[in-house]
Design a protein around this motif. Structure first.
Motif, PDB file in Angstrom:
ATOM      1  N   HIS A 210       0.818  -1.214   0.000  1.00 17.40           N
ATOM      2  CA  HIS A 210       0.000   0.000   0.000  1.00 17.40           C
ATOM      3  C   HIS A 210       0.854   1.267   0.000  1.00 17.40           C
ATOM      4  O   HIS A 210       0.584   2.210  -0.757  1.00 17.40           O
ATOM      5  CB  HIS A 210      -0.921   0.004   1.215  1.00 17.40           C
ATOM      6  N   PHE A 211       1.875   1.301   0.831  1.00 14.49           N
ATOM      7  CA  PHE A 211       2.667   2.524   0.987  1.00 14.49           C
ATOM      8  C   PHE A 211       3.813   2.631  -0.017  1.00 14.49           C
ATOM      9  O   PHE A 211       4.164   3.741  -0.425  1.00 14.49           O
ATOM     10  CB  PHE A 211       3.254   2.593   2.396  1.00 14.49           C
ATOM     11  N   LEU A 212       4.415   1.507  -0.374  1.00  8.85           N
ATOM     12  CA  LEU A 212       5.603   1.524  -1.222  1.00  8.85           C
ATOM     13  C   LEU A 212       5.425   0.598  -2.421  1.00  8.85           C
ATOM     14  O   LEU A 212       6.127  -0.404  -2.569  1.00  8.85           O
ATOM     15  CB  LEU A 212       6.844   1.104  -0.411  1.00  8.85           C
ATOM     16  N   PRO A 213       4.457   0.891  -3.290  1.00 10.89           N
ATOM     17  CA  PRO A 213       4.261   0.044  -4.474  1.00 10.89           C
ATOM     18  C   PRO A 213       5.508   0.040  -5.342  1.00 10.89           C
ATOM     19  O   PRO A 213       6.205   1.058  -5.447  1.00 10.89           O
ATOM     20  CB  PRO A 213       3.079   0.710  -5.183  1.00 10.89           C
ATOM     21  N   HIS A 214       5.777  -1.091  -5.941  1.00  9.80           N
ATOM     22  CA  HIS A 214       6.986  -1.224  -6.761  1.00  9.80           C
ATOM     23  C   HIS A 214       6.664  -0.909  -8.219  1.00  9.80           C
ATOM     24  O   HIS A 214       5.920  -1.649  -8.857  1.00  9.80           O
ATOM     25  CB  HIS A 214       7.550  -2.638  -6.648  1.00  9.80           C
TER      26      HIS A 214
END
Length: 338
Positions: A210-214
């Protein structure tokens, strides 16, 4: 003697903070931060994209740390470059901050963004700062298409297969965690390691999604260089909604296979995979010949790729094939103005 910490915050001091964080610039960038505009020597076709992140619309400040917000703002924009098959070349940031938040938000937010810029080799080239009634970020990314025209949404043809690279539904599950559980240390998260320490591995993975999508930059670049993807889009609004955009642009009907999506897992996962949003997976189409090339040549170091459906002749739209039956999906997605 007055220390720097005691000096009143000002736009000049914020810009000075940026100047003390030098970045490695690509060879084709001759002027970066500190002038009226960045100057690039164009190597050929360029991809450009802009996104907004607005407090109360795209995020709630009590549910995200400044560092995470800065990193996510860059990542979701880089995903647009991945969908075109572009290599990142630079980034511009427009940042509006309420005056009372400058001291606590500016530096960690920029640190998160700059860490992401370093990781994906996309330097911050400039932008603008302003006071604002709510926290607002406008990020513009520039990408090099290496002399090609890029992979648009409009190239899909009847008979093409539909494939996905990256997880579906995990970001939505991460959001649901935030809605039902408190994470007191979230506001202080200033690194990926600090985020992963908030919960046991399975839940931490959902928070990370959710916070750090790749952004699937390497996969998008490989698909474009190999000429395999006939059409491509990143999954930001949800699989059904974004596949609907591709189907309309390509003037074809898209049919998803429920079994291929769940991989034998529970059918209750289907809705969240279809409509979760903010996955930033890479969705693309390919013909039968390129399907074989993908199967034999796809690099092991890239995230897994799975086939989830096909394109057909017919009225543009998205259908789900399940248990021998088909049903039309609502593929409109989120609308900011309805």
């Amino acid at each position: 003697m007055t220390s720097e910490r005691d000096t009143p915050l000002s736009e000049a001091r914020l810009l000075d903070w940026l100047a003390r964080h030098p970045q490695h610039l690509p060879e084709n960038v001759s002027v970066g931060i500190g002038d009226d505009a960045a100057v690039l020597r164009p190597p050929g076709w360029q991809a450009l994209s802009t996104d907004l992140l607005i407090e109360g619309v795209h995020f709630r400040p009590e549910w995200i740390s400044p560092w995470l917000l800065g990193s996510k703002a860059a990542r979701v924009n880089l995903s647009d470059l991945a969908a075109m098959g572009a290599r990142p070349n630079g980034l511009l940031l427009g940042l509006g901050l309420p005056r009372e938040r400058v001291a606590g938000w500016f530096e960690p937010l920029l640190e998160g963004l700059l860490e992401c810029c370093r990781r994906f080799q996309c330097p911050l080239l400039g932008g603008d700062l302003s006071s604002a009634p709510c926290l607002t970020l406008s990020v513009t990314v520039l990408g090099d298409l290496e002399g090609a025209a890029g992979v648009s949404r409009a190239g899909g043809r009847a008979g093409d297969r539909i494939a996905v690279i990256g997880p579906l539904g995990e970001s939505r599950r991460g959001l649901e965690l935030l809605q039902h559980e408190r994470f007191p240390a979230l506001a202080a998260v200033d690194s990926e390691a600090a985020l992963e320490a908030l919960a046991e591995p399975a839940r931490a993975r959902l928070l990370r999604s959710h916070f750090l999508p790749h952004p699937q930059l390497e996969a998008g670049l490989w698909l474009r260089r190999q000429g395999i993807a006939s059409a491509m889009i990143d999954v930001s609004d949800g699989l059904a909604a974004d596949l609907g955009k591709l189907a309309r642009a390509s003037r074809v009907r898209a049919v998803l296979d429920a079994g291929a999506l769940t991989g034998g897992g529970p059918e209750s996962d289907l809705d969240i995979m279809l409509n979760g949003g903010e996955d930033y997976a890479l969705l693309f189409t390919l013909n039968e010949e390129d399907r074989h090339r993908l199967g034999t040549g796809y690099p092991d170091e890239l995230p897994p790729c799975r086939e989830v459906g096909r394109l057909e002749t017919g009225q543009p739209g998205v259908w789900l094939s399940q248990g021998g039956r088909r049903r039309l999906l609502d593929a409109e997605g989120y609308d900011h103005f309805s």
